[in-house]
Design a protein around this motif. Structure first.
Motif, PDB file in Angstrom:
ATOM      1  N   ARG A 101      39.786  51.345  36.352  1.00 33.21           N
ATOM      2  CA  ARG A 101      39.474  51.736  34.992  1.00 33.21           C
ATOM      3  C   ARG A 101      38.071  52.309  34.887  1.00 33.21           C
ATOM      4  O   ARG A 101      37.832  53.295  34.216  1.00 33.21           O
ATOM      5  CB  ARG A 101      39.612  50.535  34.072  1.00 33.21           C
ATOM      6  CG  ARG A 101      39.643  50.946  32.622  1.00 33.21           C
ATOM      7  CD  ARG A 101      39.948  49.780  31.755  1.00 33.21           C
ATOM      8  NE  ARG A 101      38.891  48.803  31.834  1.00 33.21           N
ATOM      9  CZ  ARG A 101      38.448  48.126  30.771  1.00 33.21           C
ATOM     10  NH1 ARG A 101      39.000  48.324  29.606  1.00 33.21           N
ATOM     11  NH2 ARG A 101      37.495  47.250  30.914  1.00 33.21           N
ATOM     12  N   THR A 134      51.857  48.054  31.361  1.00 31.23           N
ATOM     13  CA  THR A 134      51.838  49.040  32.439  1.00 31.23           C
ATOM     14  C   THR A 134      52.384  50.383  31.959  1.00 31.23           C
ATOM     15  O   THR A 134      52.329  51.368  32.691  1.00 31.23           O
ATOM     16  CB  THR A 134      52.698  48.587  33.632  1.00 31.23           C
ATOM     17  OG1 THR A 134      54.082  48.586  33.241  1.00 31.23           O
ATOM     18  CG2 THR A 134      52.316  47.188  34.093  1.00 31.23           C
ATOM     19  N   TRP A 152      42.105  46.578  39.027  1.00 28.11           N
ATOM     20  CA  TRP A 152      42.338  47.174  37.716  1.00 28.11           C
ATOM     21  C   TRP A 152      41.010  47.563  37.070  1.00 28.11           C
ATOM     22  O   TRP A 152      40.845  48.653  36.553  1.00 28.11           O
ATOM     23  CB  TRP A 152      43.089  46.200  36.798  1.00 28.11           C
ATOM     24  CG  TRP A 152      43.338  46.753  35.438  1.00 28.11           C
ATOM     25  CD1 TRP A 152      44.247  47.712  35.097  1.00 28.11           C
ATOM     26  CD2 TRP A 152      42.653  46.404  34.234  1.00 28.11           C
ATOM     27  NE1 TRP A 152      44.168  47.966  33.748  1.00 28.11           N
ATOM     28  CE2 TRP A 152      43.201  47.184  33.192  1.00 28.11           C
ATOM     29  CE3 TRP A 152      41.636  45.498  33.928  1.00 28.11           C
ATOM     30  CZ2 TRP A 152      42.763  47.099  31.870  1.00 28.11           C
ATOM     31  CZ3 TRP A 152      41.197  45.402  32.626  1.00 28.11           C
ATOM     32  CH2 TRP A 152      41.759  46.194  31.606  1.00 28.11           C
ATOM     33  N   PHE A 207      49.193  51.110  37.503  1.00 28.90           N
ATOM     34  CA  PHE A 207      48.372  50.431  36.504  1.00 28.90           C
ATOM     35  C   PHE A 207      47.232  49.646  37.162  1.00 28.90           C
ATOM     36  O   PHE A 207      46.095  49.660  36.692  1.00 28.90           O
ATOM     37  CB  PHE A 207      49.247  49.489  35.675  1.00 28.90           C
ATOM     38  CG  PHE A 207      48.503  48.776  34.596  1.00 28.90           C
ATOM     39  CD1 PHE A 207      48.195  49.423  33.405  1.00 28.90           C
ATOM     40  CD2 PHE A 207      48.098  47.463  34.767  1.00 28.90           C
ATOM     41  CE1 PHE A 207      47.500  48.778  32.398  1.00 28.90           C
ATOM     42  CE2 PHE A 207      47.393  46.808  33.766  1.00 28.90           C
ATOM     43  CZ  PHE A 207      47.096  47.463  32.581  1.00 28.90           C
ATOM     44  N   LEU A 208      47.547  48.968  38.247  1.00 25.47           N
ATOM     45  CA  LEU A 208      46.529  48.141  38.911  1.00 25.47           C
ATOM     46  C   LEU A 208      45.601  48.965  39.808  1.00 25.47           C
ATOM     47  O   LEU A 208      44.629  48.446  40.347  1.00 25.47           O
ATOM     48  CB  LEU A 208      47.191  47.043  39.748  1.00 25.47           C
ATOM     49  CG  LEU A 208      47.931  45.958  38.967  1.00 25.47           C
ATOM     50  CD1 LEU A 208      48.587  44.970  39.923  1.00 25.47           C
ATOM     51  CD2 LEU A 208      46.987  45.220  38.025  1.00 25.47           C
ATOM     52  N   LEU A 239      47.379  40.153  33.214  1.00 27.59           N
ATOM     53  CA  LEU A 239      46.901  40.837  34.417  1.00 27.59           C
ATOM     54  C   LEU A 239      47.183  40.001  35.662  1.00 27.59           C
ATOM     55  O   LEU A 239      47.666  40.493  36.681  1.00 27.59           O
ATOM     56  CB  LEU A 239      45.403  41.076  34.254  1.00 27.59           C
ATOM     57  CG  LEU A 239      44.660  42.054  35.159  1.00 27.59           C
ATOM     58  CD1 LEU A 239      45.406  43.350  35.301  1.00 27.59           C
ATOM     59  CD2 LEU A 239      43.264  42.306  34.599  1.00 27.59           C
TER      60      LEU A 239
END
Lengths: 234, 234
Positions: free
Chosen positions: B222, A70, B218, A92-93, A26
């Motif tokens: 999420r 990702t 992130w 993704f982030l 990450l």
DNA sequence: TAGATTGTTAATCGATTAACAATC
DNA sequence: TAGATTGTTAATCGATTAACAATC
């Protein structure tokens, strides 16, 4: 007989611990991102793991694994599409959806962060600042109002702010964190050198300058202490 | 027949990779230190691993292992001497010997660091600042002169400065690092979001805000994406 | 096709944690 | 002495790296 399985049950069954990524991976993603944006600016459209790795000092397979988190898919022989890769990392982030944040403590560090326009490219917009110093309250710093700390919890709630940034002195940090939690803030970016006590569901990330300083001074001390022939480890 | 083994040969034989400590342990030492100083201020003279661990959210055996790297020896049943422990950590990290440092880039962040008096308790004294902006050169910020960047290499050499701090914009960072290396600086604390290219023997530590930001966004993304029932991992 | 590069499974390495012995 | 706590060795866990298969 009907078996009643709804969506969320399924998802829990499929990923009992939620989709995850190692913390080190990450932390590397922004570095890839930075390099890739440079490439895109230069008009380069495809890139391989080995080239990315060579730039950042990583071996190709590590880059590949990181990028796989990702969800990106590359093409054997030609590598990855730079544009797709940038897009994949940003999605993704969560950098596509801006997080609005409150910042508390308008000293030099707080001011520096308030003025950091580039953050908005990385999913962060600081929308207001708070302080307890009456000489600072009412000022506008980098187009952001400095408000009294007492208003934080109420405003955070009404504006649905999810992220708090703490740049106040260590002594005040815990009280500030408490206010943030009261206001429903979910995540705290803490620059004060204190261990914050918050409920379990709050995400806390510390930016701990003293940890870095410790590493640096240990390595420097060791270098000037041990014989010259010895090699640098760690 | 005389076997000629001098001191440094012996040392190399005994510790082929030099005495070492895992990076995570090193990063935790300042946190122990901070807590211990608080204890000392409260007049507490002895402490056990479990209590330290409970405060920092670590299990006792991990605390014990970390502390052992500093060479401290505790007493079964009574724990460690707080004073000895503080001393051991400071010595181990080299915080007894001040590192003099040059800082480059007197923006908000640079100014914040220049004004951070507490660093001197942790082995760091910033002795001068540098910039390329002629409106800043000649000023005194927090009792430190702001000098033109061209003078850095020469001054670093003459003053035997070993540590450089980079707080300038990303675009200028590599050039600044080059100057530092030219001046014989051994270690660089880099706040600019760039991968610096320096000779192998130079120690570089990056303070990478974007890595932290990536983790935060992130996790926030999420949280607001996945079903509520799911537990937080990582 | 041959070769480069991705994707994936297995082995290794290092840090954490567990188990237990030593000691005050 | 008994019990708490340190010190140390072994097991576990997670991340990295190596080996190799798949694919363009």
């Amino acid at each position: 007989m009907v078996i009643d399985i709804n969506l969320s049950t399924l998802q829990r069954l499929k990923r009992p611990e939620a989709p995850s990524i190692p913390q080190p991976s990450l932390a590397r993603l922004p570095q890839y991102h930075h390099y890739l944006v440079d490439l895109a600016d230069k008009g380069i459209s495809r890139i391989s793991c080995s080239v990315i790795g060579a730039y950042l000092g990583l071996i190709p397979v590590q880059v590949r694994k990181d990028l796989q988190y990702t969800g990106i898919i590359g093409k054997p022989k030609t590598g990855y599409s730079v544009a797709e890769l940038i897009q994949a990392i940003e999605t993704f982030l969560g950098w596509n959806n801006i997080n609005e944040a409150f910042l508390v403590g308008v000293g030099n560090l707080g001011t520096a962060l308030l003025g950091h326009e580039r953050f908005s490219k990385f999913g962060l917009r600081i929308v207001a600042a708070f302080d307890t110093d009456s000489t600072k309250i009412g000022q506008w710093i980098h187009e952001k109002a400095v408000l009294p700390l007492e208003q934080l919890a109420d405003l955070a709630q009404r504006m649905s702010i999810h992220l708090g940034i703490i740049t106040c002195p260590a002594e005040a940090a815990q009280a500030v964190a408490d206010e943030m939690v009261k206001g429903g803030i979910q995540a705290i970016w803490n620059f004060a050198p204190v261990k914050l006590r918050v409920p379990d569901h709050i995400i806390v990330h510390n930016e701990d300058l003293y940890s870095t300083l410790a590493s640096l001074s240990w390595k420097l001390a060791r270098r000037f202490r041990v014989p010259v022939q010895e090699k640098e480890a760690v």
